[in-house]
Design a protein around this motif. Structure first.
Motif, PDB file in Angstrom:
ATOM      1  N   LEU A   1       0.849  -1.177   0.000  1.00 30.15           N
ATOM      2  CA  LEU A   1       0.000   0.000   0.000  1.00 30.15           C
ATOM      3  C   LEU A   1       0.889   1.232   0.000  1.00 30.15           C
ATOM      4  N   ARG A   2       0.342   2.307  -0.527  1.00 32.04           N
ATOM      5  CA  ARG A   2       1.061   3.580  -0.496  1.00 32.04           C
ATOM      6  C   ARG A   2       0.168   4.615   0.166  1.00 32.04           C
ATOM      7  N   LEU A   3       0.631   5.132   1.288  1.00 33.24           N
ATOM      8  CA  LEU A   3      -0.097   6.182   1.991  1.00 33.24           C
ATOM      9  C   LEU A   3       0.435   7.547   1.559  1.00 33.24           C
ATOM     10  N   SER A   4      -0.460   8.505   1.480  1.00 36.11           N
ATOM     11  CA  SER A   4      -0.065   9.873   1.172  1.00 36.11           C
ATOM     12  C   SER A   4      -0.623  10.824   2.218  1.00 36.11           C
ATOM     13  N   CYS A   5       0.091  11.926   2.417  1.00 40.76           N
ATOM     14  CA  CYS A   5      -0.347  12.953   3.356  1.00 40.76           C
ATOM     15  C   CYS A   5      -0.179  14.305   2.663  1.00 40.76           C
ATOM     16  N   ALA A   6      -1.286  15.023   2.532  1.00 44.11           N
ATOM     17  CA  ALA A   6      -1.267  16.334   1.906  1.00 44.11           C
ATOM     18  C   ALA A   6      -1.336  17.402   2.984  1.00 44.11           C
ATOM     19  N   ALA A   7      -0.424  18.361   2.911  1.00 39.30           N
ATOM     20  CA  ALA A   7      -0.374  19.431   3.899  1.00 39.30           C
ATOM     21  C   ALA A   7      -0.858  20.733   3.289  1.00 39.30           C
ATOM     22  N   SER A   8      -1.571  21.501   4.080  1.00 41.36           N
ATOM     23  CA  SER A   8      -2.012  22.828   3.657  1.00 41.36           C
ATOM     24  C   SER A   8      -1.930  23.764   4.857  1.00 41.36           C
ATOM     25  N   GLY A   9      -1.875  25.057   4.553  1.00 46.49           N
ATOM     26  CA  GLY A   9      -1.779  26.036   5.626  1.00 46.49           C
ATOM     27  C   GLY A   9      -0.402  26.645   5.666  1.00 46.49           C
ATOM     28  N   ARG A  10       0.355  26.330   6.725  1.00 44.42           N
ATOM     29  CA  ARG A  10       1.661  26.935   6.955  1.00 44.42           C
ATOM     30  C   ARG A  10       2.738  26.239   6.146  1.00 44.42           C
ATOM     31  N   THR A  11       2.582  26.204   4.851  1.00 46.08           N
ATOM     32  CA  THR A  11       3.500  25.393   4.045  1.00 46.08           C
ATOM     33  C   THR A  11       4.703  26.162   3.548  1.00 46.08           C
ATOM     34  N   PHE A  12       4.836  27.454   3.926  1.00 46.10           N
ATOM     35  CA  PHE A  12       6.035  28.174   3.542  1.00 46.10           C
ATOM     36  C   PHE A  12       7.218  27.691   4.365  1.00 46.10           C
ATOM     37  N   SER A  13       6.950  27.079   5.509  1.00 49.31           N
ATOM     38  CA  SER A  13       8.012  26.460   6.307  1.00 49.31           C
ATOM     39  C   SER A  13       8.140  25.002   5.900  1.00 49.31           C
ATOM     40  N   ARG A  14       9.271  24.421   6.178  1.00 47.15           N
ATOM     41  CA  ARG A  14       9.517  23.036   5.811  1.00 47.15           C
ATOM     42  C   ARG A  14       9.724  22.210   7.069  1.00 47.15           C
ATOM     43  N   PRO A  15       8.670  21.596   7.552  1.00 49.35           N
ATOM     44  CA  PRO A  15       8.792  20.806   8.774  1.00 49.35           C
ATOM     45  C   PRO A  15       9.373  19.428   8.501  1.00 49.35           C
ATOM     46  N   ALA A  16       9.876  18.801   9.520  1.00 48.82           N
ATOM     47  CA  ALA A  16      10.121  17.373   9.439  1.00 48.82           C
ATOM     48  C   ALA A  16       8.745  16.705   9.475  1.00 48.82           C
ATOM     49  N   MET A  17       8.637  15.559   8.812  1.00 48.85           N
ATOM     50  CA  MET A  17       7.363  14.867   8.734  1.00 48.85           C
ATOM     51  C   MET A  17       7.537  13.446   9.247  1.00 48.85           C
ATOM     52  N   GLY A  18       6.494  12.944   9.860  1.00 48.30           N
ATOM     53  CA  GLY A  18       6.568  11.591  10.393  1.00 48.30           C
ATOM     54  C   GLY A  18       5.286  10.819  10.149  1.00 48.30           C
ATOM     55  N   TRP A  19       5.414   9.508  10.175  1.00 44.55           N
ATOM     56  CA  TRP A  19       4.277   8.601  10.170  1.00 44.55           C
ATOM     57  C   TRP A  19       4.300   7.813  11.479  1.00 44.55           C
ATOM     58  N   PHE A  20       3.144   7.729  12.084  1.00 45.66           N
ATOM     59  CA  PHE A  20       2.962   6.948  13.295  1.00 45.66           C
ATOM     60  C   PHE A  20       1.779   6.023  13.082  1.00 45.66           C
ATOM     61  N   ARG A  21       1.642   5.028  13.937  1.00 51.30           N
ATOM     62  CA  ARG A  21       0.483   4.144  13.829  1.00 51.30           C
ATOM     63  C   ARG A  21       0.008   3.737  15.211  1.00 51.30           C
ATOM     64  N   GLN A  22      -1.276   3.394  15.265  1.00 58.00           N
ATOM     65  CA  GLN A  22      -1.862   2.978  16.526  1.00 58.00           C
ATOM     66  C   GLN A  22      -2.815   1.818  16.280  1.00 58.00           C
ATOM     67  N   ALA A  23      -2.475   0.683  16.879  1.00 55.82           N
ATOM     68  CA  ALA A  23      -3.329  -0.492  16.809  1.00 55.82           C
ATOM     69  C   ALA A  23      -4.291  -0.479  18.001  1.00 55.82           C
ATOM     70  N   PRO A  24      -5.417  -1.185  17.892  1.00 56.83           N
ATOM     71  CA  PRO A  24      -6.382  -1.199  18.999  1.00 56.83           C
ATOM     72  C   PRO A  24      -5.748  -1.656  20.309  1.00 56.83           C
ATOM     73  N   GLY A  25      -5.973  -0.891  21.353  1.00 59.79           N
ATOM     74  CA  GLY A  25      -5.462  -1.244  22.668  1.00 59.79           C
ATOM     75  C   GLY A  25      -3.987  -0.966  22.882  1.00 59.79           C
ATOM     76  N   LYS A  26      -3.351  -0.343  21.896  1.00 63.74           N
ATOM     77  CA  LYS A  26      -1.910  -0.054  22.012  1.00 63.74           C
ATOM     78  C   LYS A  26      -1.650   1.430  21.900  1.00 63.74           C
ATOM     79  N   GLU A  27      -0.471   1.837  22.354  1.00 63.77           N
ATOM     80  CA  GLU A  27      -0.084   3.230  22.232  1.00 63.77           C
ATOM     81  C   GLU A  27       0.313   3.552  20.799  1.00 63.77           C
ATOM     82  N   ARG A  28       0.212   4.840  20.457  1.00 62.42           N
ATOM     83  CA  ARG A  28       0.664   5.275  19.139  1.00 62.42           C
ATOM     84  C   ARG A  28       2.181   5.135  19.086  1.00 62.42           C
ATOM     85  N   GLU A  29       2.667   4.535  17.989  1.00 63.31           N
ATOM     86  CA  GLU A  29       4.099   4.274  17.879  1.00 63.31           C
ATOM     87  C   GLU A  29       4.679   4.865  16.607  1.00 63.31           C
ATOM     88  N   PHE A  30       5.960   5.141  16.670  1.00 66.67           N
ATOM     89  CA  PHE A  30       6.689   5.695  15.537  1.00 66.67           C
ATOM     90  C   PHE A  30       6.836   4.660  14.433  1.00 66.67           C
TER      91      PHE A  30
END
Length: 126
Positions: free
Chosen positions: A18-47
Protein backbone atom coordinates in the motif's frame (compact mmCIF):
# COMPACT_ATOMS: atom_id res chain seq x y z
CA UNK A 1 -2.67 26.47 11.28
CA UNK A 2 -1.71 23.38 9.36
CA UNK A 3 -4.03 20.74 8.02
CA UNK A 4 -2.80 17.24 7.26
CA UNK A 5 -4.96 14.81 5.33
CA UNK A 6 -3.97 11.16 4.91
CA UNK A 7 -5.16 8.87 2.15
CA UNK A 8 -4.37 5.49 0.67
CA UNK A 9 -5.32 3.17 3.48
CA UNK A 10 -7.33 0.02 2.92
CA UNK A 11 -7.51 -3.73 3.18
CA UNK A 12 -4.67 -5.82 1.75
CA UNK A 13 -3.49 -9.41 2.05
CA UNK A 14 -0.28 -10.27 3.82
CA UNK A 15 2.66 -9.76 1.50
CA UNK A 16 0.91 -7.02 -0.40
CA UNK A 17 1.66 -3.32 -0.71
CA UNK A 18 0.00 0.00 0.00
CA UNK A 19 1.06 3.58 -0.50
CA UNK A 20 -0.10 6.18 1.99
CA UNK A 21 -0.06 9.87 1.17
CA UNK A 22 -0.35 12.95 3.36
CA UNK A 23 -1.27 16.33 1.91
CA UNK A 24 -0.37 19.43 3.90
CA UNK A 25 -2.01 22.83 3.66
CA UNK A 26 -1.78 26.04 5.63
CA UNK A 27 1.66 26.93 6.96
CA UNK A 28 3.50 25.39 4.05
CA UNK A 29 6.04 28.17 3.54
CA UNK A 30 8.01 26.46 6.31
CA UNK A 31 9.52 23.04 5.81
CA UNK A 32 8.79 20.81 8.77
CA UNK A 33 10.12 17.37 9.44
CA UNK A 34 7.36 14.87 8.73
CA UNK A 35 6.57 11.59 10.39
CA UNK A 36 4.28 8.60 10.17
CA UNK A 37 2.96 6.95 13.29
CA UNK A 38 0.48 4.14 13.83
CA UNK A 39 -1.86 2.98 16.53
CA UNK A 40 -3.33 -0.49 16.81
CA UNK A 41 -6.38 -1.20 19.00
CA UNK A 42 -5.46 -1.24 22.67
CA UNK A 43 -1.91 -0.05 22.01
CA UNK A 44 -0.08 3.23 22.23
CA UNK A 45 0.66 5.27 19.14
CA UNK A 46 4.10 4.27 17.88
CA UNK A 47 6.69 5.70 15.54
CA UNK A 48 6.92 4.26 12.03
CA UNK A 49 9.08 6.56 9.89
CA UNK A 50 10.27 10.16 9.66
CA UNK A 51 11.94 12.42 7.12
CA UNK A 52 13.63 15.75 7.60
CA UNK A 53 12.80 18.98 5.78
CA UNK A 54 14.69 18.28 2.55
CA UNK A 55 14.46 14.51 2.49
CA UNK A 56 18.14 14.09 3.24
CA UNK A 57 17.61 12.21 6.50
CA UNK A 58 15.17 9.43 7.24
CA UNK A 59 14.52 7.18 10.24
CA UNK A 60 12.53 3.99 10.54
CA UNK A 61 11.24 1.81 13.30
CA UNK A 62 13.10 -1.50 13.41
CA UNK A 63 9.85 -3.34 12.69
CA UNK A 64 9.47 -1.70 9.26
CA UNK A 65 13.07 -1.26 8.10
CA UNK A 66 13.60 -2.71 4.64
CA UNK A 67 9.85 -2.86 3.98
CA UNK A 68 8.63 0.74 4.26
CA UNK A 69 9.98 3.84 2.52
CA UNK A 70 9.15 7.43 3.43
CA UNK A 71 9.51 10.21 0.86
CA UNK A 72 8.38 13.78 0.35
CA UNK A 73 7.64 16.20 -2.46
CA UNK A 74 8.00 19.75 -1.15
CA UNK A 75 6.73 21.25 -4.40
CA UNK A 76 3.43 19.44 -3.84
CA UNK A 77 3.47 19.62 -0.01
CA UNK A 78 3.05 15.89 0.28
CA UNK A 79 4.74 13.06 2.14
CA UNK A 80 4.28 9.41 1.27
CA UNK A 81 4.84 6.05 2.89
CA UNK A 82 5.36 3.11 0.58
CA UNK A 83 4.60 -0.08 2.48
CA UNK A 84 5.72 -3.41 0.99
CA UNK A 85 5.66 -6.97 2.30
CA UNK A 86 2.87 -6.06 4.68
CA UNK A 87 2.20 -8.25 7.69
CA UNK A 88 -0.93 -8.65 9.84
CA UNK A 89 0.92 -6.91 12.67
CA UNK A 90 1.09 -3.78 10.50
CA UNK A 91 -2.67 -3.40 10.94
CA UNK A 92 -3.35 -0.03 12.57
CA UNK A 93 -4.57 3.49 12.01
CA UNK A 94 -1.70 5.40 10.39
CA UNK A 95 -1.18 9.07 11.20
CA UNK A 96 0.83 11.74 9.44
CA UNK A 97 2.48 14.40 11.62
CA UNK A 98 4.48 17.60 11.16
CA UNK A 99 7.33 18.94 13.33
CA UNK A 100 7.94 22.65 12.76
CA UNK A 101 10.21 23.08 15.80
CA UNK A 102 13.13 21.24 14.26
CA UNK A 103 12.82 20.45 10.59
CA UNK A 104 16.46 19.39 10.30
CA UNK A 105 15.99 16.16 12.26
CA UNK A 106 13.86 13.18 11.35
CA UNK A 107 12.77 12.78 14.94
CA UNK A 108 11.12 9.64 16.23
CA UNK A 109 9.57 11.25 19.31
CA UNK A 110 5.85 11.82 18.88
CA UNK A 111 5.93 14.58 21.51
CA UNK A 112 7.97 16.73 19.14
CA UNK A 113 5.29 16.80 16.46
CA UNK A 114 3.01 19.81 16.40
CA UNK A 115 0.27 18.81 13.98
CA UNK A 116 -1.48 15.54 13.24
CA UNK A 117 -3.80 14.22 10.58
CA UNK A 118 -7.01 12.34 11.27
CA UNK A 119 -5.55 8.96 10.37
CA UNK A 120 -6.18 6.31 7.75
CA UNK A 121 -6.94 2.66 8.47
CA UNK A 122 -4.62 -0.05 7.19
CA UNK A 123 -5.78 -3.63 7.60
CA UNK A 124 -3.60 -6.56 6.60
CA UNK A 125 -5.31 -9.94 6.43
CA UNK A 126 -3.45 -13.21 6.92
Amino acid sequence: QVQLVESGGGLVQAGGSLRLSCAASGRTFSRPAMGWFRQAPGKEREFVAAINWNGGTTNYADSVKGRFTISRDNAKNTVSLQMNSLKPEDTAVYYCAANFRDGFRATMAKGEYDYWGQGTQVTVSS
